[in-house]
Write an enzyme that holds these catalytic residues in place. Structure first.
Site: not given
Length: 393
Positions: A128-129, A131, A163, A246, A373
């Site tokens: 997964q690209g 962040s 990851s 996710e 949060e």
């Protein structure tokens, strides 16, 4: 297809899964997967995925036409038995069978689904690209750019915390295609072949000593227009399918692993004749029961098309913070050995019984994929209808 099912059929299915587990789960996998090379880890992971796929157990949540279609009740039984028999976790296949598949099924073209879903079943690995160094919880702040050029796009930028990136064949990539648009309006969603010229992957050594996280550098990377998922500049909406997987559907398996292997290791470790410890164990067991109930309701609602806008965030928040409390307690009870014997199987999850490493790893759940949060904000605004927080001036 509801969660209720004929008990006789479920008993028969459970017996079949149990028999399969006893025959196919390598009894020594924890030992053989401790201290292994990256190559051996990847080989084992792909072989284990192939075993599950051959049995029809690899993607039970996929539609039947793509190799899944198990009723919800049977999915619960399957994950429960795999966890009870201490099956290895599908670490490398995780993004492909959950995030990539969910995205393609919701927003992909027929050609994209036909190309990639069978390939995932054949062992294609995804990363997964999303962040970036300055776009983690504030994902819409990403700066990677994709400039239209003929029949494709030229991409430049950097991704972080990817990851499994060093093993990946393909990447789910978010990039900004309209730098003048509001943050969430100018993002597009792409499928990136990781062998494309200009893609560089650099592993990051993390706090428990492995290099599962990676940076991805993109230098004039060309992506064909056919690899655009959804409409140009509508990638934020497409990404919600990825993030929903996710935060939601993946939780069923993880809840069963935590409630079986994780809780079993904890009970085995603890001096249960101590009333304070026994009280904590009872509390954890109660919370696990609640987690399982939330996960099962989420899966059933998803199948019925009645999932609420904050349901996945509720489950993700509940699981991640329970995982952190349990592993923290395990590290506390285990004492000095937990802090000095820092070994863990490469194919285990976050409930391996290596308590200090599990506790450190649990932060992967309370920070990435939307921090606790962020989840509370989603629950407040989308779930409870509370006013949005004012923007910083």
């Amino acid at each position: 297809m509801g969660i209720e099912a004929d008990s006789t059929d479920l008993d028969r299915f459970r017996a079949d899964v149990r028999s399969w587990c006893e025959e196919h789960i390598p009894p020594d996998w924890r030992a053989t997967q401790t201290g292994v090379s990256d190559e051996e880890f990847a080989r084992f992971q792909k072989a284990w995925f192939a075993e599950l796929h051959a049995a029809g157990y690899a993607v039970p949540h996929w539609p039947s036409e793509w190799g899944g279609g198990l009723p919800v009740a049977e999915q619960i039984v399957l994950y429960s038995e795999l966890a009870a028999h201490d099956a290895p976790r599908l670490v490398l296949a995780f993004v492909g069978i959950h995030h990539a598949a969910s995205t393609l099924l919701v927003a992909g073209t027929d050609e994209q689904r036909a190309r990639h879903l069978p390939a995932i079943l054949d062992g294609e690995i995804w990363v997964q690209g999303f962040s970036e160094p300055e776009a983690g919880s504030d994902l819409a702040g990403l700066r990677t750019t994709a400039r239209k050029d003929g029949d494709g796009y030229i991409v430049n930028g950097q991704k972080l915390w990817a990851s499994g990136g060093k093993h990946a064949d393909w990447c789910l990539l978010l990039a900004r295609t309209d730098p003048e648009a509001p943050k969430r309006k100018g993002i597009s969603y792409f499928l990136l072949d990781m062998t494309t010229a200009g893609v560089e992957v650099r592993p990051i050594r993390n706090a428990i000593g492995d290099s599962h996280f990676c940076e991805i550098f993109l230098n004039d990377v060309r992506i064909p227009a056919a690899n655009l998922v959804g409409a140009e500049n509508a990638g934020w909406q497409v990404a919600q399918a990825t993030l929903g997987a996710e935060r939601g559907m993946t939780m069923l398996e993880l809840a069963e692993r935590l409630g079986n292997a994780g809780f079993r290791w904890l009970v085995k470790l603890c001096p249960i004749d101590d009333p304070v410890v026994a009280d904590r164990l009872a509390q954890f067991e109660t919370e696990i029961t609640g987690l399982r109930g939330l996960c099962r309701r989420l899966v059933e609602n998803a199948e019925a098309g009645t999932t609420g806008p904050a349901d996945a965030s509720i489950v993700k928040l509940y699981y991640s913070e329970l995982l952190q409390r349990m592993t923290n307690f395990g590290a506390e009870i285990a004492g000095l050995p937990a802090h000095t014997e820092l070994v863990k199987s490469a194919s285990s999850g976050w409930e391996s019984g290596s308590w200090m490493l599990d506790f450190i790893g649990s932060w992967e759940w309370t920070i990435p994929g939307g921090s606790s949060e962020i989840q509370r904000t989603i629950i407040a605004e989308r779930g409870l209808g509370l006013p949005r927080e004012p923007s910083a001036v």
